[in-house]
Design an enzyme around this catalytic site. Structure first.
Site, mmCIF file in Angstrom:
data_model
loop_
_atom_site.group_PDB
_atom_site.id
_atom_site.type_symbol
_atom_site.label_atom_id
_atom_site.label_comp_id
_atom_site.label_asym_id
_atom_site.label_seq_id
_atom_site.Cartn_x
_atom_site.Cartn_y
_atom_site.Cartn_z
ATOM 1 N N ASP A 191 0.872 -1.123 -0.171
ATOM 2 C CA ASP A 191 0.040 -0.087 0.080
ATOM 3 C C ASP A 191 0.900 1.312 0.052
ATOM 4 O OD1 ASP A 191 -2.191 1.750 0.238
ATOM 5 O OD2 ASP A 191 -2.636 1.414 2.229
ATOM 6 N N ASN A 230 -1.779 3.622 12.857
ATOM 7 C CA ASN A 230 -2.851 2.604 12.851
ATOM 8 C C ASN A 230 -2.607 1.173 13.009
ATOM 9 O OD1 ASN A 230 -5.798 2.944 13.151
ATOM 10 N ND2 ASN A 230 -5.678 1.699 11.156
ATOM 11 N N HIS A 231 -1.856 0.957 12.006
ATOM 12 C CA HIS A 231 -1.654 -0.460 11.623
ATOM 13 C C HIS A 231 -0.084 -0.546 11.334
ATOM 14 C CE1 HIS A 231 -3.281 1.742 8.313
ATOM 15 N NE2 HIS A 231 -2.061 1.396 7.744
ATOM 16 N N GLN A 252 -2.606 -5.090 6.470
ATOM 17 C CA GLN A 252 -2.170 -4.295 7.277
ATOM 18 C C GLN A 252 -3.055 -4.338 8.735
ATOM 19 O OE1 GLN A 252 -3.902 -1.221 4.813
ATOM 20 N NE2 GLN A 252 -1.931 -0.324 4.394
ATOM 21 N N ASP A 259 -4.421 -3.917 12.404
ATOM 22 C CA ASP A 259 -4.503 -2.750 13.141
ATOM 23 C C ASP A 259 -3.609 -2.991 14.474
ATOM 24 O OD1 ASP A 259 -6.344 -1.396 11.380
ATOM 25 O OD2 ASP A 259 -7.120 -0.385 13.195
ATOM 26 N N ARG A 302 2.807 13.946 9.482
ATOM 27 C CA ARG A 302 1.289 13.826 8.780
ATOM 28 C C ARG A 302 1.037 12.895 9.378
ATOM 29 N NH1 ARG A 302 -1.443 9.896 5.794
ATOM 30 N NH2 ARG A 302 -2.949 10.925 4.616
ATOM 31 N N ASP A 346 -1.233 9.728 9.821
ATOM 32 C CA ASP A 346 -2.343 8.703 9.025
ATOM 33 C C ASP A 346 -3.453 8.384 9.561
ATOM 34 O OD1 ASP A 346 -2.921 7.530 6.647
ATOM 35 O OD2 ASP A 346 -2.257 5.643 7.476
ATOM 36 N N GLU A 369 -4.555 13.638 9.391
ATOM 37 C CA GLU A 369 -5.461 13.220 8.237
ATOM 38 C C GLU A 369 -6.614 12.562 8.966
ATOM 39 O OE1 GLU A 369 -6.201 9.879 4.988
ATOM 40 O OE2 GLU A 369 -5.194 9.281 6.812
ATOM 41 N N HIS A 427 -2.484 12.178 -2.681
ATOM 42 C CA HIS A 427 -2.203 10.840 -3.268
ATOM 43 C C HIS A 427 -3.066 9.933 -3.277
ATOM 44 C CE1 HIS A 427 -1.923 10.563 1.169
ATOM 45 N NE2 HIS A 427 -1.702 9.318 0.792
ATOM 46 N N ASP A 428 -4.225 10.312 -2.739
ATOM 47 C CA ASP A 428 -5.534 9.274 -2.718
ATOM 48 C C ASP A 428 -6.536 9.705 -3.457
ATOM 49 O OD1 ASP A 428 -4.682 7.640 -0.512
ATOM 50 O OD2 ASP A 428 -5.054 9.260 1.063
HETATM 51 C C1 GLC Z 1 -4.494 6.801 4.679
HETATM 52 C C2 GLC Z 1 -3.590 7.207 3.460
HETATM 53 C C3 GLC Z 1 -3.646 6.076 2.250
HETATM 54 C C4 GLC Z 1 -3.547 4.796 2.990
HETATM 55 C C5 GLC Z 1 -4.449 4.642 4.220
HETATM 56 C C6 GLC Z 1 -4.053 3.339 4.941
HETATM 57 O O1 GLC Z 1 -5.746 6.921 4.219
HETATM 58 O O2 GLC Z 1 -3.864 8.355 3.036
HETATM 59 O O3 GLC Z 1 -3.045 6.337 1.301
HETATM 60 O O4 GLC Z 1 -3.895 3.728 2.048
HETATM 61 O O5 GLC Z 1 -4.294 5.532 5.054
HETATM 62 O O6 GLC Z 1 -2.605 3.737 5.663
#
Ligand code: GLC
Length: 560
Positions: free
Chosen positions: A61, A103-104, A169, A171, A199, A201, A243, A309-310
């Site tokens: 990812d 997060n993961h 991924q 958690d 930044r 996530d 984010e 990037h998303d």
């Molecule tokens: C956030 C990132 C994205 C990623 C996701 C999982 O949304 O911007 O690119 O796939 O987290 O980490």
């Protein structure tokens, strides 16, 4: 207050090391290549770089699946190369933010490998397990159409593990004190190597409660204060840019009522409604989004962006609004993603029309907050819809007309360079645009320079001025005894607008245009009658250009 909060008037540029410049010839970018391009970034006027994940990772990812938080992925270089890069950036007056993806982890992370292999592993509780498949395993999927579930069975552990995102991924159990301590350690580590912040996530998921019994995650907002305090103890001017695509009513929970949590958040609310405004030439929902996101502590700041990037996530729009954005900017199924967004880059969405691209950028630079640009957008780079999911907008930077756009000496870049059609590197690249005074690149450089000279946008209070025409957005900012005013025409036809600056006294009678010689004097009715071409934008200083002589050292009472 002394204006030391650097992020209030920064220009952020987001890039992935992988896509920027390949110095070692293996077909993917690396830190050495990026370091060689720092002069380009400095020339563009960028003050802050945000790097997407570059830590050791299987990169299923794009690096958002980390398998070692304390290393640079060998494909991009070494920790030594990283420090050369942060040092080079610092020498040129640029700060570096990096992604913090906690997060993961990747399922290849040794913590997860240990956790699944052994019920007595100290890492077992670092992840989120269930004995049985939880009944809501198909709820809350982030990547619909690609991801099937949020719980998967692990054969080794013979239990189910939770993954908010893809199944590779898992958690982290972010409520676990040891996990929390580890997150601080990660932040401390990279701070020591020269970064100015993170930044962060997927913040709502990081702080949300997790587990098989959790039907609706509850955010543990106090965690944000702990992260912020730790970071600022280590390095006083570091920040976290969150984010968090959340509803405005929770914004203050993220910033903290006293500004004690996240310094910055991306303004997703404004982002989505801005695209609607551009699609429909109707600013009313955008103005509403601006008002909803207006309340914030004085030290907090929005990150304003167009594309990242998303996918362009349109999930917060009404069905009708979303449909009109799809129709205008992503009519084909292949341009859309995850049932909620558009995966294209900005320039192709706007049909490569320079007037519309400038309009969109002018809005981004003048909406309340700090602008965040995406690499390549300064050239008007395109996308490659032949590539899967979000990769289409992550193609290599186009530097020149040389083979592979000058990105690599390899003839097999890992992600192909765009080499066909109007967005091919033969037409769209930095070298050619540098030589052309009217290029997108030189336009961007000029607008960045001007934006930095208008700190009122980042620091000041603003007011949306009443205009009758929904296609027109007029915003005035006031800060330290000065005012600036921006007018945008989002429609494809010329408009005339009668504007009152909303300021008492004589100074509102003159508007000095910052970008052209097209100034405005108020008519006898006290109003400015401004003629705007299709997609036109105007940047004005109210009163005159003696503003730096007039600027006060402290906040002055509201001017209106
Ligand atoms: C956030 C990132 C994205 C990623 C996701 C999982 O949304 O911007 O690119 O796939 O987290 O980490």
């Amino acid at each position: 207050m002394i204006n030391d909060l650097w992020y209030k008037n920064a220009v952020v540029y987001c890039l992935s090391v992988e896509s920027y410049m390949d110095a070692n010839g293996d077909g993917r970018g690396d830190f050495e290549g990026l370091t060689r391009r720092l002069d380009y970034l400095q020339g563009l006027g960028i003050t802050t770089l945000w790097l997407m994940p570059f830590q050791t990772s299987p990169r299923r990812d794009h690096g958002y699946d980390v398998s070692d938080y304390y290393n640079v992925d060998a494909r991009f270089g070494t920790l030594g190369d990283f420090v050369e890069f942060t040092h080079g950036a610092e020498q040129r007056g640029m700060r570096v933010l990096i992604d913090l993806v906690v997060n993961h982890t990747s399922d290849q992370h040794p913590w997860f490998q240990s956790a699944r292999a052994d019920a007595d592993s100290p890492y077992r509780d670092w992840y989120v397990w269930a004995d049985e498949q939880p009944p809501d395993a198909v709820d809350g999927i982030v990547f619909p159409g690609v991801q099937k579930s949020t719980w998967s069975f692990d054969k080794k552990a013979r239990r189910w593990y939770f993954h908010r995102f893809y199944d590779f991924q898992p958690d982290l159990n972010t409520a676990h004190p040891m996990v929390q301590a580890e997150i601080l350690k990660i932040m401390g580590f990279w701070t020591q190597l020269g970064v100015a912040g993170f930044r962060m996530d997927a913040v709502p998921f990081v702080i949300g409660t997790k587990g098989p019994q959790v039907r609706k995650p509850v955010e543990q907002f106090d965690m944000l204060r702990d992260l912020r305090e730790f970071l600022q103890w280590r390095q006083g001017d570091s920040i976290i840019l969150a984010e968090a695509n959340v509803l405005p009513k929770t914004d203050l929970d993220y910033f903290g009522d006293e500004g004690e949590r996240m310094q910055m958040m991306f303004n997703f609310q404004v982002n989505q409604h801005l695209f609607y405004a551009l699609a429909a030439a109707d600013c009313r929902p955008l103005v509403k989004a601006m008002k909803q996101t207006k309340p914030r502590p004085s030290t907090a700041q929005w990150g304003t962006f167009l594309r990242n990037h998303d996918e362009l996530d349109l999930g917060r729009l009404t069905d009708e609004q979303r449909e009109s954005v799809f129709k205008a900017f992503g009519p084909e199924k292949n341009m859309q993603l995850y049932d909620r967004g558009i995966r294209r880059r900005l320039a192709p969405m706007l049909e490569g029309d320079r007037r519309r691209i400038e309009l969109a950028y002018s809005l981004m630079f003048t909406l309340p907050g700090t602008p965040v640009l995406r690499y390549g957008d300064e050239l008007g780079m395109g996308d490659d819809l032949g590539l899967p999911e979000r990769v289409c907008a992550r193609t290599p930077m186009q530097w020149s007309t040389e083979p592979q756009g000058g990105f690599t000496t390899s003839d097999k870049p890992v992600v192909p360079v765009i080499s066909e059609g109007p967005y091919g590197y033969q037409h769209v690249n930095a070298a050619v645009q540098r030589r052309d005074p009217n290029s997108m690149l030189n336009w961007t450089e000029r607008i960045v320079r001007m934006r930095k000279e208008v700190p009122e946008i980042g620091w000041g209070e603003y007011e949306v001025l009443p205009v009758r025409d929904p296609a027109i957005l007029a915003v005035r900012y006031d800060w330290r005894n000065n005012s600036v005013l921006f007018v945008h025409n989002l429609s494809d036809t010329p408009r005339e607008v009668a504007l009152s600056t909303g300021l008492a006294g004589p100074e509102g009678r003159v508007l000095i245009n910052l970008l052209t010689e097209n100034h405005s004097n108020a008519a006898e009715d006290g109003k400015h009658h401004v003629l705007l071409e299709a997609y036109a934008y105007r940047w004005y200083r109210v009163g005159g250009l003696d503003y730096l002589l007039k600027r006060s050292d402290i906040e002055t009472p509201a001017r209106a």
